[in-house]
Design a protein around this motif. Sequence first.
Motif, PDB file in Angstrom:
ATOM      1  N   TYR A 122       0.839  -1.204   0.000  1.00 19.04           N
ATOM      2  CA  TYR A 122       0.000   0.000   0.000  1.00 19.04           C
ATOM      3  C   TYR A 122       0.875   1.256   0.000  1.00 19.04           C
ATOM      4  O   TYR A 122       0.617   2.208  -0.738  1.00 19.04           O
ATOM      5  CB  TYR A 122      -0.936  -0.014   1.219  1.00 19.04           C
ATOM      6  CG  TYR A 122      -1.872   1.168   1.259  1.00 19.04           C
ATOM      7  CD1 TYR A 122      -3.028   1.184   0.484  1.00 19.04           C
ATOM      8  CD2 TYR A 122      -1.606   2.273   2.061  1.00 19.04           C
ATOM      9  CE1 TYR A 122      -3.892   2.273   0.506  1.00 19.04           C
ATOM     10  CE2 TYR A 122      -2.459   3.361   2.086  1.00 19.04           C
ATOM     11  CZ  TYR A 122      -3.594   3.354   1.308  1.00 19.04           C
ATOM     12  OH  TYR A 122      -4.438   4.446   1.332  1.00 19.04           O
ATOM     13  N   PHE A 123       1.918   1.245   0.803  1.00 17.37           N
ATOM     14  CA  PHE A 123       2.866   2.355   0.884  1.00 17.37           C
ATOM     15  C   PHE A 123       3.534   2.592  -0.477  1.00 17.37           C
ATOM     16  O   PHE A 123       3.610   3.727  -0.959  1.00 17.37           O
ATOM     17  CB  PHE A 123       3.908   2.052   1.966  1.00 17.37           C
ATOM     18  CG  PHE A 123       4.914   3.135   2.213  1.00 17.37           C
ATOM     19  CD1 PHE A 123       4.530   4.434   2.499  1.00 17.37           C
ATOM     20  CD2 PHE A 123       6.271   2.839   2.200  1.00 17.37           C
ATOM     21  CE1 PHE A 123       5.464   5.427   2.752  1.00 17.37           C
ATOM     22  CE2 PHE A 123       7.213   3.822   2.457  1.00 17.37           C
ATOM     23  CZ  PHE A 123       6.811   5.117   2.732  1.00 17.37           C
ATOM     24  N   ILE A 124       3.967   1.528  -1.113  1.00 16.42           N
ATOM     25  CA  ILE A 124       4.600   1.634  -2.434  1.00 16.42           C
ATOM     26  C   ILE A 124       3.603   2.187  -3.457  1.00 16.42           C
ATOM     27  O   ILE A 124       3.951   3.061  -4.258  1.00 16.42           O
ATOM     28  CB  ILE A 124       5.177   0.275  -2.880  1.00 16.42           C
ATOM     29  CG1 ILE A 124       6.399  -0.082  -2.023  1.00 16.42           C
ATOM     30  CG2 ILE A 124       5.534   0.283  -4.365  1.00 16.42           C
ATOM     31  CD1 ILE A 124       6.869  -1.516  -2.159  1.00 16.42           C
ATOM     32  N   ALA A 125       2.368   1.696  -3.425  1.00 13.90           N
ATOM     33  CA  ALA A 125       1.348   2.191  -4.364  1.00 13.90           C
ATOM     34  C   ALA A 125       1.122   3.687  -4.173  1.00 13.90           C
ATOM     35  O   ALA A 125       1.002   4.436  -5.154  1.00 13.90           O
ATOM     36  CB  ALA A 125       0.032   1.427  -4.171  1.00 13.90           C
ATOM     37  N   GLN A 126       1.103   4.142  -2.937  1.00 18.68           N
ATOM     38  CA  GLN A 126       0.937   5.573  -2.664  1.00 18.68           C
ATOM     39  C   GLN A 126       2.135   6.367  -3.187  1.00 18.68           C
ATOM     40  O   GLN A 126       1.972   7.445  -3.774  1.00 18.68           O
ATOM     41  CB  GLN A 126       0.776   5.826  -1.152  1.00 18.68           C
ATOM     42  CG  GLN A 126      -0.520   5.323  -0.583  1.00 18.68           C
ATOM     43  CD  GLN A 126      -1.722   6.068  -1.122  1.00 18.68           C
ATOM     44  OE1 GLN A 126      -1.671   7.253  -1.419  1.00 18.68           O
ATOM     45  NE2 GLN A 126      -2.826   5.357  -1.261  1.00 18.68           N
ATOM     46  N   LYS A 127       3.332   5.835  -2.981  1.00 17.06           N
ATOM     47  CA  LYS A 127       4.532   6.531  -3.448  1.00 17.06           C
ATOM     48  C   LYS A 127       4.556   6.612  -4.977  1.00 17.06           C
ATOM     49  O   LYS A 127       4.890   7.654  -5.550  1.00 17.06           O
ATOM     50  CB  LYS A 127       5.794   5.827  -2.930  1.00 17.06           C
ATOM     51  CG  LYS A 127       6.029   6.085  -1.459  1.00 17.06           C
ATOM     52  CD  LYS A 127       7.196   5.292  -0.903  1.00 17.06           C
ATOM     53  CE  LYS A 127       8.506   5.877  -1.318  1.00 17.06           C
ATOM     54  NZ  LYS A 127       9.656   5.311  -0.582  1.00 17.06           N
TER      55      LYS A 127
END
Length: 186
Positions: A122-127
């Motif tokens: 999820y963090f990577i998708a946001q970044k």
Amino acid sequence: MKLFIKNMVCNRCKMVVKSELEKLGLRPLAVELGEVEIADDLQGYQRQDIHSALQKFGFALLDDKKSVIIERIKNLIVDLVQNKNNQLQTNLSDYLSKELRQDYTYISNLFTQVEGTTIEQYFIAQKIERVKELLVYDELSLSENAYQLNYSSVAHLSTQFKKVTGFTPSHFKQLKEKKRNPLEEL
């Protein structure tokens, strides 16, 4: 009294929620992503009024503890990526544990169980969505984007970008139709 609200992902969301609560005669003391502090306790009918008013804008009141934790995780990550990622002085798991005052294993397992993806994914998708936004604006170099989003190098950003989107950052930048996703759909 605190209210927890789903799908608040930006400053505009905070303004809309505050405005809607004020229209209902409530006094918001503090409005943060996913969380509102109001001066008064709610009557039963007020909760339904709030629900109806916010639902028109794609928001939802959260009642159960697990949903509140999931939404707080998402809001912390969105705020981190959008506003202060290069200021992160620790790893993501320590940051979330500290902010939520919860064991990381518990919140990680809960998030994966409910969302069907890991916190890291999820963090990577946001970044990556933030990188897309920055590429569309074309104000910063790829190196500056990498720094702003706390990537160790441009190569790391490029590799992760291609893995998620199927495009290199430079190819994405050349596309006529920019394929960005709304944050609440990630």
